[in-house]
Each structure stands twice: as structure tokens, then as C-alpha cells.
Scaffold this motif. Structure first.
Motif, PDB file in Angstrom:
ATOM      1  N   GLU A 294      -3.855  -0.623   4.809  1.00  0.00           N
ATOM      2  CA  GLU A 294      -3.117   0.545   4.349  1.00  0.00           C
ATOM      3  C   GLU A 294      -2.238   0.994   5.500  1.00  0.00           C
ATOM      4  O   GLU A 294      -2.606   0.872   6.672  1.00  0.00           O
ATOM      5  CB  GLU A 294      -4.046   1.676   3.889  1.00  0.00           C
ATOM      6  CG  GLU A 294      -4.939   2.270   4.954  1.00  0.00           C
ATOM      7  CD  GLU A 294      -5.841   3.357   4.399  1.00  0.00           C
ATOM      8  OE1 GLU A 294      -5.827   4.465   4.966  1.00  0.00           O
ATOM      9  OE2 GLU A 294      -6.559   3.103   3.420  1.00  0.00           O
TER      10      GLU A 294
ATOM     11  N   ALA B  11      -7.983  -1.060   5.222  1.00  0.00           N
ATOM     12  CA  ALA B  11      -8.252  -0.055   4.190  1.00  0.00           C
ATOM     13  C   ALA B  11      -9.736   0.238   4.042  1.00  0.00           C
ATOM     14  O   ALA B  11     -10.113   1.317   3.563  1.00  0.00           O
ATOM     15  CB  ALA B  11      -7.673  -0.518   2.855  1.00  0.00           C
TER      16      ALA B  11
ATOM     17  N   PRO C 214       1.132   2.207  -4.238  1.00  0.00           N
ATOM     18  CA  PRO C 214      -0.099   1.728  -4.875  1.00  0.00           C
ATOM     19  C   PRO C 214      -0.151   1.951  -6.382  1.00  0.00           C
ATOM     20  O   PRO C 214      -0.810   1.196  -7.095  1.00  0.00           O
ATOM     21  CB  PRO C 214      -1.185   2.534  -4.164  1.00  0.00           C
ATOM     22  CG  PRO C 214      -0.499   3.793  -3.717  1.00  0.00           C
ATOM     23  CD  PRO C 214       0.893   3.371  -3.365  1.00  0.00           C
TER      24      PRO C 214
ATOM     25  N   ARG D 172       0.653   3.904   7.169  1.00  0.00           N
ATOM     26  CA  ARG D 172       1.110   5.289   7.193  1.00  0.00           C
ATOM     27  C   ARG D 172       2.478   5.300   7.853  1.00  0.00           C
ATOM     28  O   ARG D 172       2.708   4.676   8.868  1.00  0.00           O
ATOM     29  CB  ARG D 172       0.126   6.156   7.981  1.00  0.00           C
ATOM     30  CG  ARG D 172       0.405   7.645   7.893  1.00  0.00           C
ATOM     31  CD  ARG D 172      -0.625   8.453   8.664  1.00  0.00           C
ATOM     32  NE  ARG D 172      -1.991   8.165   8.242  1.00  0.00           N
ATOM     33  CZ  ARG D 172      -3.061   8.764   8.758  1.00  0.00           C
ATOM     34  NH1 ARG D 172      -2.919   9.668   9.713  1.00  0.00           N
ATOM     35  NH2 ARG D 172      -4.268   8.450   8.325  1.00  0.00           N
TER      36      ARG D 172
ATOM     37  N   LYS E 158     -10.206   5.415  11.177  1.00  0.00           N
ATOM     38  CA  LYS E 158      -8.794   5.526  10.804  1.00  0.00           C
ATOM     39  C   LYS E 158      -8.127   6.687  11.532  1.00  0.00           C
ATOM     40  O   LYS E 158      -7.007   6.552  12.041  1.00  0.00           O
ATOM     41  CB  LYS E 158      -8.668   5.720   9.290  1.00  0.00           C
ATOM     42  CG  LYS E 158      -9.078   4.513   8.462  1.00  0.00           C
ATOM     43  CD  LYS E 158      -8.941   4.808   6.973  1.00  0.00           C
ATOM     44  CE  LYS E 158      -9.353   3.623   6.132  1.00  0.00           C
ATOM     45  NZ  LYS E 158      -9.248   3.887   4.678  1.00  0.00           N
TER      46      LYS E 158
ATOM     47  N   SER F 165       0.821  -1.218   0.000  1.00  0.00           N
ATOM     48  CA  SER F 165       0.000   0.000   0.000  1.00  0.00           C
ATOM     49  C   SER F 165       0.853   1.265   0.000  1.00  0.00           C
ATOM     50  O   SER F 165       0.332   2.355  -0.264  1.00  0.00           O
ATOM     51  CB  SER F 165      -0.942   0.004   1.207  1.00  0.00           C
ATOM     52  OG  SER F 165      -0.228   0.111   2.424  1.00  0.00           O
ATOM     53  N   GLU F 166       2.155   1.153   0.285  1.00  0.00           N
ATOM     54  CA  GLU F 166       3.042   2.317   0.200  1.00  0.00           C
ATOM     55  C   GLU F 166       3.361   2.674  -1.247  1.00  0.00           C
ATOM     56  O   GLU F 166       3.801   3.800  -1.515  1.00  0.00           O
ATOM     57  CB  GLU F 166       4.345   2.047   0.955  1.00  0.00           C
ATOM     58  CG  GLU F 166       4.183   1.855   2.449  1.00  0.00           C
ATOM     59  CD  GLU F 166       5.522   1.635   3.120  1.00  0.00           C
ATOM     60  OE1 GLU F 166       6.208   2.639   3.401  1.00  0.00           O
ATOM     61  OE2 GLU F 166       5.885   0.461   3.368  1.00  0.00           O
TER      62      GLU F 166
END
Length: 463
Positions: A170, A328, A35, A172, A335, A32-33
Motif C-alpha cells: 500500500e 499492506a 482500490p 501513501r 506502518k 492501491s491508490e
């Protein structure tokens, strides 16, 4: 019994570098980093820098970040989107799949293709690349076993953290910082040290960050070890699976998606056995945490998930990479609140983080002296004098996960980690696999977007 000096010893660190980190599978990034086609991140494995990129065809690559010409680092940004990478030293350029495409003054400097065949040259690919549930791993050993074989039954527990809906995770981050502590201490702590919680983190409980009034309740949880990793669980109050998931802060819509993804045994661990996964470590240097603090002035709690790696810098310094992870498909407000809960507890400014690192730095400093070479630390918690366990392992009907689980304070997982560590240090060094300029002419090794299997099992014939 553990020789105290292993937590700050330069000779042992060199063995770790040569025989452990050259061999094991290590987590470097999450899909997901990156995409979109062209997205990339740059990650280090000890002294080696890799470009982790999704190329223009959607495949994930891991390429050694060193120009084929004179060795300059090709990509100097930590993340971005690019169709090409251009070396700032002499201008050689590469596609985002690693192919050499630009060579200034090719005719004048090399006599064109007759002097230096540009076609077929690529950045050196990682010897082994694979993914599991979107988690990208690299091994520096071309002969490493397949990733899923290496993970073994620990995959069952990874699924708790990484399979909460069909949308996947996902992430962060990562936040990145350095601590003056040996890398093994954090790995051991996350793997199974429930014993430190009532003491090290007493203030976190005293201020009411958690619903449970006493940290001593940690002894009611279980530790488990399976495959190449292990971790801790909390004991939940009575209730159904849905009720226990709500107890740790998951809303009904997320619980519904989780039930579609988790196996019957995953749900039994929570719903029947009454255990909720918490911290864990996967050998050699990846850890995970799942917790549910209060983020408002109320009794409501919010769960968060974090993934981290302990990247060794030296025998007495570690660079921590810490990612926040979330389903996600979770609601936007969940979130945001979950990220707030993560930052409050972990990350570079987290309350738990500060408590832990104070201990780890002191331990590392003390392990450097001559007296530490005379001391064997007592790592026998959970064992009687004759080596039998203080508490027997839970039978399958009381713990539905794979591996061995045990209730109460013990150091089973720390011992398991150190056994794997010692076994690796006694292995012969990984055989060198020298590559000519650009590596194998047939070899750019993608991680196929479709199946996520090992990328070095076959080379693409596309250059």
C-alpha cells in the motif's frame, strides 16, 4: 567521459521528449491508490495528463485527460471517486471507463446519431498500459515491447521492494515538488552513487541517525545492474537470513511472510551473500529506496520503502513524485513508524533530500554555461586506464541475483543508464498514430484486474 552540458541543454531535452519519453515504459501509479471501483488519480507524463481510474467493473484504465470536443481537460481534481467525468467547458460527459455518455443538445446541435454517432466514442486511451506487482506503467508507444520484457531481470530486484506478503503494497502520497535540476541527475544518483554518501550525507551519520558509525562502510556494499535498472546494497553483519532481516528492523511476523514470497535466490542474496538492497533506479525515470534509520532515542531501527519518479519539466527543472510504500499486511504501528522514518530521510523535507538537491541544483546551473560545452566529466570510476575493472564482478556463488554485481565504489550503473539514454536519443522518432475523434470505435483499453497484462493487446468489444 560525459559532456557536461547534457545536464542543461534545451536541444537535448527536446530529443529526450521525442525519442525517449515517447517510447519507454514509465511508472505512473500503484493499484492501491485506486482500490475501489470509481477511484481515480490524475498523473502527468511530461506534457500529457492521464486519468488513471478503476472503472465500475473493476478494471484499471489510463485515459488521456482531454475532451473529444474542444480539448478541455476533463478531470481537474488530482484524485477522487467518480462514476462519470464531465467536461466543464461544454458539458460532454464520460463514464469512468472512458465511454462518451452525455452530449448536451445532441439532437439540436448535431442532428442526433445521424449527425454525430455518440455510441462507440471514448476518451483516448494510453497507447500501452500494464502493471507489475501492482505498479502501473504507461508507454506512449503503441509498439512498445511488453512491460516484463522491458524490465527484464530488474524484476528480480523490484520484487524486494514490492513483494513482502500476499497482501501486496500500500502506498501513501505522492508528495510532489519541483527542483531546479536536470531529471537525469537524480536517476543516476539513486542507481549507484555510493561514493557521495560519506561526503554529502556526513552530517546525517554524525548525528547518529544510522547504526553504522561510518558512511565509508558503503564501499563494502555491492552495486548491481540487470535488465533496465540497477542499484546499491549494504553489506550486512554475519548472521542467518532471519537475523539479518531483524538487524534492519523487520519484526518476526513480517520476516515470516517475506520468506513465503521471496524466491530462494532472493533469500540467498540476504542470508548467504550478506547484501541488503538499498537505492535503485529503473530506466528511464523511476527510483526506489530502502533504508533503516533510527526513529527513537535508542539503537532500534525501522525500515522504510519509497518509490519516486523524476518528471522532466524542462532541461533544468524536474517535478519529483515521491510515494511511501509499505507491506499492506504489516502491523499498524510498524506502518506509522516506517512512515516517520521515510519523512525524516526523504520526501520534500527529508534530511537526505536536502543534502542531495543542493548538489543537483548547483550541477545543473553550472552545466548551462559555455565552458561546460568544453568539459568532459570523468565518469570512469571503477575502471583502469585500459577499461578493465578495478574490481572483478562477483561470481554467482557470492551474489545470487541476476545481472552483474561488483563490490566497492564504481560508476558502472551510471554508465549503463547513460548508455541506454544515448541509445534512445539515436533512435528514430516514434511513428505518429493519429486518432479520429474518440479514438478507435472498438477501443477502450483496460488493464484487466485479473492478470495485469498489457492492455493494448486486445480491445474490449463493449461499446
Amino acid at each position: 567521459m560525459i559532456p557536461a552540458h547534457i545536464y542543461n541543454d534545451a536541444e537535448i531535452f527536446e530529443l529526450e521528449r521525442e525519442r525517449l519519453f515517447r517510447r519507454a515504459w514509465m511508472f505512473v501509479a500503484h493499484e492501491s491508490e485506486i482500490p475501489q471501483d470509481g477511484d481515480y488519480v490524475v498523473r502527468r507524463l511530461l506534457d500529457d495528463s492521464f486519468i488513471i481510474a478503476r472503472d465500475s467493473k473493476g478494471d484499471v484504465r489510463a485515459m488521456f485527460n482531454m475532451c473529444l470536443h474542444r480539448g478541455m481537460q476533463v478531470c481537474r481534481a488530482e484524485m477522487g471517486n467518480a462514476s462519470n467525468f464531465r467536461c466543464p467547458y461544454h458539458g460532454w460527459s464520460y463514464r469512468n471507463d472512458g465511454r462518451l455518455t452525455g452530449l448536451p443538445f445532441h439532437q439540436e446541435a448535431y442532428g442526433g446519431e445521424a449527425g454525430f454517432q455518440k455510441r462507440g466514442q471514448t476518451l483516448l486511451p494510453a497507447p500501452n498500459l500494464a502493471s507489475y506487482n501492482g505498479m502501473i506503467f504507461i508507454s506512449l508507444d503503441a509498439q512498445a515491447p511488453p512491460l516484463e520484457e522491458f524490465l527484464g531481470d530488474f524484476r528480480f530486484y523490484l520484487d524486494f521492494y514490492t513483494r513482502q506478503s500476499g497482501a501486496g503494497l500500500e502506498v501513501r502520497g505522492p508528495q510532489r515538488w519541483r527542483i531546479k535540476a536536470n531529471w537525469k541527475i537524480g536517476v543516476e544518483n539513486f542507481a549507484g552513487d555510493m561514493y557521495h554518501t560519506p561526503h554529502t550525507h556526513a552530517s546525517v551519520v554524525d548525528i547518529g541517525l544510522f547504526r553504522e558509525p561510518k558512511a565509508q562502510k558503503r564501499k563494502d556494499g555491492a552495486t548491481y545492474w540487470a535488465g533496465c535498472g540497477g542499484g546499491t546494497t549494504y553489506k550486512l553483519p554475519p548472521g542467518t537470513f532471519d537475523e539479518r532481516m531483524r538487524y534492519v528492523g523487520y519484526p518476526d511476523d513480517m520476516v515470516g511472510r517475506i520468506k513465503q514470497m521471496w524466491s530462494d535466490d532472493h533469500q540467498r542474496v540476504v542470508g548467504d551473500d550478506g547484501f541488503m538492497i538499498s537505492a535503485a533506479s529503473c530506466f528511464p525515470n523511476m527510483s526506489l529506496v530502502h533504508n533503516w534509520p533510527k526513529i527513537q532515542d535508542s539503537d532500534d531501527v525501522l525500515p522504510f520503502i519509497s518509490i519516486r519518479t523524476w518528471q522532466p519539466i524542462s532541461e533544468n527543472e524536474t517535478e519529483v513524485y515521491s510515494w511511501f510504500a509499505v507491506d499492506a499486511a504489516a502491523p499498524d504501528q510498524f506502518k506509522k513508524d516506517s512512515y516517520k522514518a521515510y519523512l525524516m530521510c526523504f520526501g520534500s523535507t527529508g534530511m537526505f533530500e536536502q543534502d542531495d538537491v543542493e548538489n543537483w541544483v548547483s550541477l545543473t546551473n553550472t552545466a548551462a554555461g559555455s565552458m561546460a560545452r568544453q568539459l568532459l566529466l570523468n565518469g570512469r570510476m571503477g575502471l583502469l586506464a585500459d577499461g578493465t575493472p578495478v574490481v572483478n564482478a562477483l561470481p554467482p556463488e557470492q551474489f545470487h541475483g541476476p545481472g552483474v554485481a561488483q563490490v566497492g565504489y564504481n560508476e558502472n550503473n551510471q554508465r549503463a543508464i547513460l548508455r541506454m539514454w544515448a541509445d534512445h536519443l539515436e533512435m528514430p522518432p516514434v511513428a505518429p498514430n493519429p486518432a479520429t475523434i474518440g479514438g478507435r470505435p472498438d477501443g477502450i483499453t483496460p488493464l484487466a484486474q485479473t492478470n495485469g497484462t498489457s492492455a493494448c493487446q486486445a480491445a474490449h468489444q463493449e461499446v
